[in-house]
Design a protein around this motif. Structure first.
Motif, PDB file in Angstrom:
ATOM      1  N   LEU A 192       5.636   6.251  -8.497  1.00 12.55           N
ATOM      2  CA  LEU A 192       4.573   7.331  -8.204  1.00 12.55           C
ATOM      3  C   LEU A 192       5.045   8.851  -8.436  1.00 12.55           C
ATOM      4  O   LEU A 192       4.059   9.424  -9.230  1.00 12.55           O
ATOM      5  CB  LEU A 192       3.913   7.004  -6.844  1.00 12.55           C
ATOM      6  CG  LEU A 192       2.964   8.164  -6.428  1.00 12.55           C
ATOM      7  CD1 LEU A 192       1.681   7.558  -7.361  1.00 12.55           C
ATOM      8  CD2 LEU A 192       2.622   7.952  -4.957  1.00 12.55           C
ATOM      9  N   SER A 193       6.425   8.947  -8.188  1.00 11.62           N
ATOM     10  CA  SER A 193       6.439  10.333  -8.384  1.00 11.62           C
ATOM     11  C   SER A 193       6.542  10.748  -9.899  1.00 11.62           C
ATOM     12  O   SER A 193       6.611  11.955 -10.404  1.00 11.62           O
ATOM     13  CB  SER A 193       8.003  10.679  -7.752  1.00 11.62           C
ATOM     14  OG  SER A 193       8.859   9.899  -8.632  1.00 11.62           O
ATOM     15  N   GLY A 194       6.829   9.777 -10.890  1.00 10.63           N
ATOM     16  CA  GLY A 194       6.745  10.053 -12.274  1.00 10.63           C
ATOM     17  C   GLY A 194       8.310   9.874 -12.738  1.00 10.63           C
ATOM     18  O   GLY A 194       8.432   9.935 -14.088  1.00 10.63           O
ATOM     19  N   ALA A 201       0.759  -1.052   0.027  1.00  9.86           N
ATOM     20  CA  ALA A 201      -0.217   0.064   0.127  1.00  9.86           C
ATOM     21  C   ALA A 201       0.964   1.312   0.134  1.00  9.86           C
ATOM     22  O   ALA A 201       1.717   1.382   0.728  1.00  9.86           O
ATOM     23  CB  ALA A 201      -0.903  -0.007   1.237  1.00  9.86           C
ATOM     24  N   VAL A 202       0.557   2.203  -0.920  1.00  6.47           N
ATOM     25  CA  VAL A 202       1.457   3.524  -0.997  1.00  6.47           C
ATOM     26  C   VAL A 202       0.629   4.454  -0.864  1.00  6.47           C
ATOM     27  O   VAL A 202      -0.656   4.753  -1.495  1.00  6.47           O
ATOM     28  CB  VAL A 202       2.141   3.481  -2.375  1.00  6.47           C
ATOM     29  CG1 VAL A 202       3.138   4.855  -2.464  1.00  6.47           C
ATOM     30  CG2 VAL A 202       3.093   2.184  -2.695  1.00  6.47           C
ATOM     31  N   ARG A 237      -0.850   4.369  -8.969  1.00 10.16           N
ATOM     32  CA  ARG A 237      -2.281   4.917  -8.521  1.00 10.16           C
ATOM     33  C   ARG A 237      -3.244   3.764  -8.714  1.00 10.16           C
ATOM     34  O   ARG A 237      -4.141   3.834  -7.985  1.00 10.16           O
ATOM     35  CB  ARG A 237      -2.422   6.236  -9.286  1.00 10.16           C
ATOM     36  CG  ARG A 237      -1.580   7.326  -8.547  1.00 10.16           C
ATOM     37  CD  ARG A 237      -1.611   8.691  -9.344  1.00 10.16           C
ATOM     38  NE  ARG A 237      -1.031   9.671  -8.941  1.00 10.16           N
ATOM     39  CZ  ARG A 237      -1.074  10.589  -7.830  1.00 10.16           C
ATOM     40  NH1 ARG A 237      -2.023  10.008  -7.170  1.00 10.16           N
ATOM     41  NH2 ARG A 237      -0.224  11.294  -7.516  1.00 10.16           N
ATOM     42  N   ARG A 238      -3.225   3.214  -9.818  1.00  9.65           N
ATOM     43  CA  ARG A 238      -4.565   2.498  -9.966  1.00  9.65           C
ATOM     44  C   ARG A 238      -4.288   0.965  -9.270  1.00  9.65           C
ATOM     45  O   ARG A 238      -5.199   0.456  -8.843  1.00  9.65           O
ATOM     46  CB  ARG A 238      -4.269   1.998 -11.598  1.00  9.65           C
ATOM     47  CG  ARG A 238      -5.446   1.035 -12.213  1.00  9.65           C
ATOM     48  CD  ARG A 238      -5.276   0.945 -13.564  1.00  9.65           C
ATOM     49  NE  ARG A 238      -4.113   0.350 -14.031  1.00  9.65           N
ATOM     50  CZ  ARG A 238      -2.858   0.786 -14.692  1.00  9.65           C
ATOM     51  NH1 ARG A 238      -3.085   2.090 -15.030  1.00  9.65           N
ATOM     52  NH2 ARG A 238      -1.969  -0.052 -15.041  1.00  9.65           N
ATOM     53  N   ASP A 256      -5.764   3.901  -0.851  1.00  3.46           N
ATOM     54  CA  ASP A 256      -7.225   3.674  -0.792  1.00  3.46           C
ATOM     55  C   ASP A 256      -7.642   2.229  -1.356  1.00  3.46           C
ATOM     56  O   ASP A 256      -8.453   1.546  -0.805  1.00  3.46           O
ATOM     57  CB  ASP A 256      -7.711   4.940  -1.221  1.00  3.46           C
ATOM     58  CG  ASP A 256      -7.756   6.221  -0.610  1.00  3.46           C
ATOM     59  OD1 ASP A 256      -7.791   6.177   0.531  1.00  3.46           O
ATOM     60  OD2 ASP A 256      -8.154   7.408  -1.110  1.00  3.46           O
ATOM     61  N   VAL A 257      -6.967   2.020  -2.423  1.00  2.00           N
ATOM     62  CA  VAL A 257      -7.269   0.912  -3.179  1.00  2.00           C
ATOM     63  C   VAL A 257      -6.826  -0.343  -2.333  1.00  2.00           C
ATOM     64  O   VAL A 257      -7.977  -1.374  -2.095  1.00  2.00           O
ATOM     65  CB  VAL A 257      -6.672   0.932  -4.353  1.00  2.00           C
ATOM     66  CG1 VAL A 257      -6.709  -0.552  -5.118  1.00  2.00           C
ATOM     67  CG2 VAL A 257      -7.029   1.712  -5.527  1.00  2.00           C
TER      68      VAL A 257
END
Length: 398
Positions: A309-311, A190-191, A371-372, A377-378
């Motif tokens: 996540l940071s790209g 979880a991130v 993110r997906r 939250d996911v």
């Protein structure tokens, strides 16, 4: 539900397991559940406190000396303090949990809390974060004996449902603990995406006098399991192509063999060892980098997923089947190299520096993937659904 979250590691201590446990506890509380966290004392943190809607109790613990093992970093064991078992049992009895969520299969708080749950018929979910493995024959044998003679018998008594983060975790549980697939749940790391939803502060390159030179950030604690040796051994080839490349090592150094290896290879000048930084500063270091990599000995932990996540394009040493059900595509939404392969690391780094447009596209797709699939939250929603099913099954079974 009344959920007890148990982990020897918890903030303000840094680390993937600690932050994942804290993030999930916060999400459980935000969803309206009562949450109690049991953890080990750490560097003057308050013994009890309320935080983000849940209660934390930090138990006195003995910190073990550094022994050079693969999991050798700030290991603390409350069970070595007299009276810990009674206190844990009393705290859980007062809280009356419906379910326990344990983090880490070879730590004493998980064992003691799990045995309490078994005695009182409370369901237990155990997340397996770290695998006891080593390429050194002596350590590997010792770890296998520890698993066989201590961990597996205790887990058999606790009888938890296992949450594994990836395919190696699943294979490890099946092989070492004789767990069947029907006893396993795959739940990714979880991130927490929130720190990356706001602009990162600038100035990191100026602070370290890097300017516009190519910058590799190597983020996370330096331990034998993540020793940075493959990156060091890739640097002669990288520097031959991009001689001004710098590597900024961000994280506490528990194992400094990479520094000696860099000196042996004549590349020590390319490495800046920053040490640990405040968690709020992590996005700034990732944003300053051209490339991020530290999981080069096999694996893809929280730090690597945050970098994705940071790209910023992030190199990791896993296979495309590492996360069951997750579509990983090397060169598209992932940058994959074999474990402990300096030549592959050098080729990947040079390829990214040669083609910034491709690097940016991969970084963007990595961020979308996290993110997906891995967003807090996911993942928290998946954990809550499993915990609710476990509690419902327990109620029906009584």
């Amino acid at each position: 539900m009344r959920i007890a979250v148990v982990n020897n590691f918890f903030p303000p201590r840094v680390g993937g397991s600690a932050h994942m446990a804290a993030s999930l506890a916060q999400r459980y509380a935000a969803a309206g559940h009562d949450v109690l966290v049991l953890t080990a004392a750490y560097q003057g943190a308050r013994v009890t406190e309320s935080h983000d809607g849940y209660r934390i109790v930090r138990l006195p613990a003995v910190t073990m000396p550094k022994l050079g093992l693969s999991i050798d970093f700030d290991l603390s064991f409350p069970s070595l303090v007299p009276g810990t078992r009674r206190r844990i049992f009393r705290l859980l009895h007062e809280f009356q949990p419906d379910v326990l969520h344990l983090h880490g299969q070879f730590f004493d708080l998980s064992w003691l809390s799990g045995l309490y749950a078994r005695r009182h018929g409370i369901p237990v979910l155990l997340t397996v974060h770290t695998l006891l493995v080593s390429e050194r024959i002596g350590y590997a044998l010792a770890f296998r004996l520890l698993d066989a003679c201590l961990v597996r018998p205790i887990l058999k008594r606790v009888n938890p449902r296992f949450a594994v983060l990836d395919k190696p975790g699943r294979d490890y549980c099946v092989r070492r603990y004789r767990v069947e697939d029907r006893e396993l749940e795959f739940l990714p790391i979880a991130v927490d995406t929130r720190p990356f939803d706001r602009p990162a502060r600038g100035g990191i390159r100026a602070e370290h006098a890097i300017g516009n030179d190519p910058l590799i950030v190597s983020l996370g604690h330096v331990i034998p399991l993540r020793d940075r040796i493959p990156l060091v051994e890739a640097m002669p080839e990288i520097l031959a192509r991009y001689p001004r490349t710098r590597v900024l090592v961000v994280g506490k150094v528990y194992h400094d063999a990479f520094v000696e290896r860099a000196e042996d290879l004549g590349v020590r000048h390319a490495f800046l060892v920053r040490g640990a930084v405040p968690r709020n500063d992590v996005p700034a270091y990732l944003a300053a980098a051209d490339i991020v990599t530290h999981d080069l000995n096999g694996g893809c932990g929280t730090a690597s997923l945050e970098a994705m996540l940071s790209g910023t394009p992030t190199i990791v040493s896993i296979g495309e089947d590492h996360y069951p059900g997750v579509d990983l595509r090397d060169g598209d939404n992932m940058l994959l190299v074999p474990p402990d392969d300096p030549d592959a690391v050098a080729s990947a780094v040079i390829g990214l520096l040669d083609d910034p447009v491709r690097a940016a596209a991969i970084g963007r797709r990595q961020g979308e993937l996290v993110r997906r699939t891995f967003a807090l939250d996911v993942v928290a929603g998946q954990y809550l659904r499993i915990l609710e099913k476990m509690v419902a099954a327990d109620v029906l079974g009584r």
